[in-house]
Design a protein around this motif. Structure first.
Motif, PDB file in Angstrom:
ATOM      1  N   LEU A 212       8.233   7.569   9.996  1.00  0.00           N
ATOM      2  CA  LEU A 212       8.356   6.369   9.177  1.00  0.00           C
ATOM      3  C   LEU A 212       8.363   6.700   7.689  1.00  0.00           C
ATOM      4  O   LEU A 212       7.799   7.711   7.265  1.00  0.00           O
ATOM      5  CB  LEU A 212       7.194   5.407   9.452  1.00  0.00           C
ATOM      6  N   THR A 213       8.983   5.830   6.904  1.00  0.00           N
ATOM      7  CA  THR A 213       8.876   5.954   5.450  1.00  0.00           C
ATOM      8  C   THR A 213       7.462   5.521   5.039  1.00  0.00           C
ATOM      9  O   THR A 213       6.738   4.888   5.816  1.00  0.00           O
ATOM     10  CB  THR A 213       9.893   5.061   4.735  1.00  0.00           C
ATOM     11  N   GLN A 214       7.075   5.839   3.809  1.00  0.00           N
ATOM     12  CA  GLN A 214       5.744   5.442   3.330  1.00  0.00           C
ATOM     13  C   GLN A 214       5.582   3.924   3.328  1.00  0.00           C
ATOM     14  O   GLN A 214       4.524   3.398   3.676  1.00  0.00           O
ATOM     15  CB  GLN A 214       5.517   6.001   1.917  1.00  0.00           C
ATOM     16  N   LEU A 215       6.645   3.200   2.948  1.00  0.00           N
ATOM     17  CA  LEU A 215       6.577   1.740   2.938  1.00  0.00           C
ATOM     18  C   LEU A 215       6.480   1.193   4.353  1.00  0.00           C
ATOM     19  O   LEU A 215       5.726   0.246   4.612  1.00  0.00           O
ATOM     20  CB  LEU A 215       7.801   1.159   2.226  1.00  0.00           C
ATOM     21  N   ALA A 216       7.225   1.776   5.287  1.00  0.00           N
ATOM     22  CA  ALA A 216       7.187   1.307   6.672  1.00  0.00           C
ATOM     23  C   ALA A 216       5.797   1.499   7.268  1.00  0.00           C
ATOM     24  O   ALA A 216       5.269   0.607   7.947  1.00  0.00           O
ATOM     25  CB  ALA A 216       8.227   2.058   7.504  1.00  0.00           C
ATOM     26  N   TYR A 217       5.188   2.654   7.016  1.00  0.00           N
ATOM     27  CA  TYR A 217       3.862   2.928   7.580  1.00  0.00           C
ATOM     28  C   TYR A 217       2.823   1.983   6.990  1.00  0.00           C
ATOM     29  O   TYR A 217       1.978   1.444   7.715  1.00  0.00           O
ATOM     30  CB  TYR A 217       3.481   4.381   7.313  1.00  0.00           C
ATOM     31  N   GLN A 218       2.895   1.758   5.690  1.00  0.00           N
ATOM     32  CA  GLN A 218       1.966   0.811   5.064  1.00  0.00           C
ATOM     33  C   GLN A 218       2.156  -0.583   5.665  1.00  0.00           C
ATOM     34  O   GLN A 218       1.177  -1.293   5.930  1.00  0.00           O
ATOM     35  CB  GLN A 218       2.200   0.768   3.552  1.00  0.00           C
ATOM     36  N   SER A 219       3.398  -0.967   5.899  1.00  0.00           N
ATOM     37  CA  SER A 219       3.689  -2.299   6.428  1.00  0.00           C
ATOM     38  C   SER A 219       3.149  -2.466   7.843  1.00  0.00           C
ATOM     39  O   SER A 219       2.662  -3.545   8.213  1.00  0.00           O
ATOM     40  CB  SER A 219       5.202  -2.558   6.407  1.00  0.00           C
ATOM     41  N   ALA A 220       3.231  -1.401   8.651  1.00  0.00           N
ATOM     42  CA  ALA A 220       2.686  -1.461  10.006  1.00  0.00           C
ATOM     43  C   ALA A 220       1.183  -1.746   9.958  1.00  0.00           C
ATOM     44  O   ALA A 220       0.665  -2.594  10.695  1.00  0.00           O
ATOM     45  CB  ALA A 220       2.958  -0.140  10.738  1.00  0.00           C
ATOM     46  N   TRP A 221       0.475  -1.049   9.068  1.00  0.00           N
ATOM     47  CA  TRP A 221      -0.956  -1.280   8.915  1.00  0.00           C
ATOM     48  C   TRP A 221      -1.233  -2.662   8.322  1.00  0.00           C
ATOM     49  O   TRP A 221      -2.197  -3.339   8.726  1.00  0.00           O
ATOM     50  CB  TRP A 221      -1.576  -0.205   8.033  1.00  0.00           C
ATOM     51  N   GLY A 222      -0.407  -3.080   7.374  1.00  0.00           N
ATOM     52  CA  GLY A 222      -0.600  -4.399   6.774  1.00  0.00           C
ATOM     53  C   GLY A 222      -0.524  -5.497   7.823  1.00  0.00           C
ATOM     54  O   GLY A 222      -1.326  -6.443   7.821  1.00  0.00           O
ATOM     55  N   PHE A 223       0.448  -5.386   8.729  1.00  0.00           N
ATOM     56  CA  PHE A 223       0.590  -6.351   9.828  1.00  0.00           C
ATOM     57  C   PHE A 223      -0.653  -6.345  10.717  1.00  0.00           C
ATOM     58  O   PHE A 223      -1.202  -7.395  11.050  1.00  0.00           O
ATOM     59  CB  PHE A 223       1.843  -6.005  10.646  1.00  0.00           C
ATOM     60  N   LEU A 224      -1.135  -5.153  11.096  1.00  0.00           N
ATOM     61  CA  LEU A 224      -2.264  -5.058  12.024  1.00  0.00           C
ATOM     62  C   LEU A 224      -3.565  -5.534  11.391  1.00  0.00           C
ATOM     63  O   LEU A 224      -4.357  -6.235  12.037  1.00  0.00           O
ATOM     64  CB  LEU A 224      -2.406  -3.612  12.507  1.00  0.00           C
ATOM     65  N   ILE A 225      -3.812  -5.178  10.144  1.00  0.00           N
ATOM     66  CA  ILE A 225      -5.069  -5.595   9.498  1.00  0.00           C
ATOM     67  C   ILE A 225      -5.122  -7.114   9.360  1.00  0.00           C
ATOM     68  O   ILE A 225      -6.193  -7.727   9.476  1.00  0.00           O
ATOM     69  CB  ILE A 225      -5.232  -4.918   8.118  1.00  0.00           C
ATOM     70  N   LYS A 226      -3.979  -7.769   9.136  1.00  0.00           N
ATOM     71  CA  LYS A 226      -3.975  -9.239   9.074  1.00  0.00           C
ATOM     72  C   LYS A 226      -4.357  -9.839  10.421  1.00  0.00           C
ATOM     73  O   LYS A 226      -5.015 -10.880  10.481  1.00  0.00           O
ATOM     74  CB  LYS A 226      -2.609  -9.749   8.630  1.00  0.00           C
ATOM     75  N   ARG A 227      -3.945  -9.209  11.511  1.00  0.00           N
ATOM     76  CA  ARG A 227      -4.338  -9.701  12.840  1.00  0.00           C
ATOM     77  C   ARG A 227      -5.842  -9.505  13.048  1.00  0.00           C
ATOM     78  O   ARG A 227      -6.506 -10.306  13.695  1.00  0.00           O
ATOM     79  CB  ARG A 227      -3.582  -8.956  13.941  1.00  0.00           C
ATOM     80  N   PHE A 228      -6.391  -8.442  12.477  1.00  0.00           N
ATOM     81  CA  PHE A 228      -7.813  -8.113  12.601  1.00  0.00           C
ATOM     82  C   PHE A 228      -8.693  -9.177  11.952  1.00  0.00           C
ATOM     83  O   PHE A 228      -9.799  -9.459  12.425  1.00  0.00           O
ATOM     84  CB  PHE A 228      -8.048  -6.736  11.974  1.00  0.00           C
ATOM     85  N   GLU A 229      -8.190  -9.811  10.900  1.00  0.00           N
ATOM     86  CA  GLU A 229      -9.008 -10.789  10.183  1.00  0.00           C
ATOM     87  C   GLU A 229      -9.409 -11.965  11.065  1.00  0.00           C
ATOM     88  O   GLU A 229     -10.456 -12.569  10.860  1.00  0.00           O
ATOM     89  CB  GLU A 229      -8.271 -11.275   8.933  1.00  0.00           C
ATOM     90  N   LEU A 230      -8.562 -12.294  12.054  1.00  0.00           N
ATOM     91  CA  LEU A 230      -8.887 -13.400  12.961  1.00  0.00           C
ATOM     92  C   LEU A 230      -9.345 -12.915  14.340  1.00  0.00           C
ATOM     93  O   LEU A 230      -9.799 -13.711  15.157  1.00  0.00           O
ATOM     94  CB  LEU A 230      -7.681 -14.324  13.131  1.00  0.00           C
ATOM     95  N   ASP A 231      -9.208 -11.629  14.599  1.00  0.00           N
ATOM     96  CA  ASP A 231      -9.570 -11.080  15.904  1.00  0.00           C
ATOM     97  C   ASP A 231     -10.421  -9.819  15.699  1.00  0.00           C
ATOM     98  O   ASP A 231      -9.904  -8.712  15.638  1.00  0.00           O
ATOM     99  CB  ASP A 231      -8.304 -10.755  16.705  1.00  0.00           C
ATOM    100  N   LYS A 232     -11.733 -10.013  15.584  1.00  0.00           N
ATOM    101  CA  LYS A 232     -12.631  -8.891  15.284  1.00  0.00           C
ATOM    102  C   LYS A 232     -12.731  -7.895  16.437  1.00  0.00           C
ATOM    103  O   LYS A 232     -13.255  -6.796  16.262  1.00  0.00           O
ATOM    104  CB  LYS A 232     -14.034  -9.406  14.937  1.00  0.00           C
ATOM    105  N   SER A 233     -12.219  -8.253  17.607  1.00  0.00           N
ATOM    106  CA  SER A 233     -12.250  -7.316  18.731  1.00  0.00           C
ATOM    107  C   SER A 233     -11.302  -6.138  18.512  1.00  0.00           C
ATOM    108  O   SER A 233     -11.351  -5.150  19.244  1.00  0.00           O
ATOM    109  CB  SER A 233     -11.886  -8.028  20.038  1.00  0.00           C
ATOM    110  N   LEU A 234     -10.446  -6.232  17.488  1.00  0.00           N
ATOM    111  CA  LEU A 234      -9.539  -5.133  17.156  1.00  0.00           C
ATOM    112  C   LEU A 234     -10.239  -4.024  16.367  1.00  0.00           C
ATOM    113  O   LEU A 234      -9.645  -2.982  16.104  1.00  0.00           O
ATOM    114  CB  LEU A 234      -8.355  -5.652  16.339  1.00  0.00           C
ATOM    115  N   GLU A 235     -11.487  -4.240  16.002  1.00  0.00           N
ATOM    116  CA  GLU A 235     -12.198  -3.318  15.114  1.00  0.00           C
ATOM    117  C   GLU A 235     -12.234  -1.889  15.649  1.00  0.00           C
ATOM    118  O   GLU A 235     -11.938  -0.927  14.931  1.00  0.00           O
ATOM    119  CB  GLU A 235     -13.624  -3.825  14.887  1.00  0.00           C
ATOM    120  N   VAL A 236     -12.582  -1.732  16.917  1.00  0.00           N
ATOM    121  CA  VAL A 236     -12.702  -0.395  17.502  1.00  0.00           C
ATOM    122  C   VAL A 236     -11.346   0.300  17.541  1.00  0.00           C
ATOM    123  O   VAL A 236     -11.229   1.494  17.254  1.00  0.00           O
ATOM    124  CB  VAL A 236     -13.322  -0.471  18.913  1.00  0.00           C
TER     125      VAL A 236
END
Length: 433
Positions: A212-236
């Protein structure tokens, strides 16, 4: 008469500004063939790259989107070429943090919603590339999205992002899909079975193959961390399986080393400006993670140290980034999962104390620094640090207090109070033994 001729020659030789050239090329689109349109749109996209924020705001208008919509309706512009233009508009909208509202209020938004629904329902004759392009434009340009359409767009874009080819064209397609996914707001609930396996595969494959490009990799994490804010079971998953702290640290370090921070933004090349934009994009999920994650990780120290490096590098010419660094320190100080010793070992406390004397002319920056120490003070007034003995806690307080005294912290605050009429009670600011 001679002056008139000279003026005409000067006008003829004057190089068109990017916005002017964009408008000229746009007016020419309706009389071009499909292939000629594509060439002109590629040139228009290059003009978009050269525009400053003010020019982009005046280009990405409701009127402009309505014109594109009308040209498609009159069959003077193909949908494929329109998507080529709109995707790049959306790309700049997000990467440069412009946040255009006009697309949402245009009739064009409605057309996109209808087309996405039609393509999604037409499973036998579905055009995957068209649906992907529609979803990307819809998410990149929109300030408001339908929950139902999000459930349609997310699986489509994750499928596009799962491509493993490492050629430049495929990387660009994956980057655009992930960037669009990262725009899905935290308030939009997406069922785990629609995204988790796919986004894990994308992140883990990159960790092994760096596809992935640096922007693509950051975007993948950005998407996942936003899901984490409402679903704390993603923490592990995020902390222990995908190693967010380690990955964020490595990416931030690589990015800040690629920038010549002595230059002002207008002096930088395109690559350096993009690196700065991606650093700021990383700061969003890092801050969200600091606020939300309750698992201690020794790698916090390294990530905080990389943020200190960015702060020290950006302080002279890039105040926006510098301020964001301090906000991350505050987020870390507020989260009891982040040990205060990590703030000390990483150099965050040293950097804040060193910068306060330089920031007293910038009220907002000084406010952020003071808040940082206020949060540390409140931490000591609580029940102490997890897994820290009373003796260790006292030693930590002593070290921080000594550093405050070395830097003349108290004198600085007094001067700031006198010049800015900004008050904090002493026991809310200073850490006393």
């Amino acid at each position: 008469m001679e002056e008139f001729i000279d003026d005409k020659i000067e006008d003829g030789n004057r190089e068109m500004a990017p916005k002017e050239k964009f408008s000229k090329l746009f007016d020419e689109l309706k009389s071009c063939s499909v292939s000629e349109q594509k060439e002109k749109i590629e040139e228009m996209n290059r003009m978009i790259d050269e525009m400053n924020k003010e020019e982009l705001y005046s280009t990405f208008t409701k009127e402009q989107f309505e014109k594109i919509d009308k040209m498609i309706e009159e069959e003077k512009l193909t949908m494929g070429n329109a998507i080529l233009l709109l995707k790049h508009m959306g790309y700049c909208n997000i990467l440069k943090s412009i946040y255009i509202e006009d697309f949402f209020f245009s009739s064009f938004n409605g057309r996109f919603e209808e087309m996405i629904v039609d393509e999604e329902q037409n499973k036998e004759k579905r055009k995957e590339n068209l649906l992907t392009g529609l979803c990307e434009c819809y998410l990149l340009l929109n300030i408001g999205t339908s929950s139902q359409l999000i459930s349609d767009c997310a699986p489509c874009l994750l499928k596009a992002a799962l491509k493993k080819e490492e050629n430049e064209e495929a990387q660009k397609e994956v980057e655009m899909a992930l960037l669009a996914l990262s725009c899905i707001d935290v308030c939009n609930i997406i069922e785990r079975d629609l995204f988790l396996n796919e986004i894990k595969e994308i992140i883990q494959y990159h960790q092994k193959r760096c596809n992935l490009t640096q922007l693509a990799y950051q975007s993948a994490w950005g998407f996942l961390i936003k899901r984490f804010e409402l679903d704390k079971s993603l923490e592990v998953v995020i902390a222990n399986e995908l190693h967010f702290i380690r990955e964020a640290r490595r990416e931030v370090e690589e990015l800040w080393k690629s920038v010549d921070w002595k230059k002002k933004e207008e002096e930088m090349g395109k690559t350096e400006r993009k690196a700065m934009d991606i650093i700021l994009r990383w700061f969003g999920p890092i801050g969200d993670y600091f606020y939300s994650c309750h698992l201690w990780n020794e790698e916090y120290v390294g990530l905080l140290r990389s943020i200190v490096d960015v702060l020290l590098a950006s302080r002279d010419n890039h105040s926006e980034i510098c301020e964001e660094c301090v906000r991350l320190f505050k987020a870390a100080a507020e989260n009891r999962a982040v040990k205060l010793v990590a703030l000390l070992k990483s150099g965050a406390i040293d950097a804040a104390l060193e910068e306060i004397p330089k920031s007293t002319l910038n009220r907002r920056m000084t406010y952020e620094f003071i808040n940082f120490f206020h949060l540390i003070s409140m931490r000591f007034k609580g029940k102490g640090e997890a897994k820290t003995t009373e003796e260790e806690r006292k030693e930590l307080k002593r070290k921080i207090f000594e550093k405050q005294e070395e830097e003349g912290f108290e004198d600085i605050i007094v001067r700031f109070q006198k010049t800015n009429r900004f008050y904090y009670a002493n026991d809310a600011i200073f850490i006393h033994l």
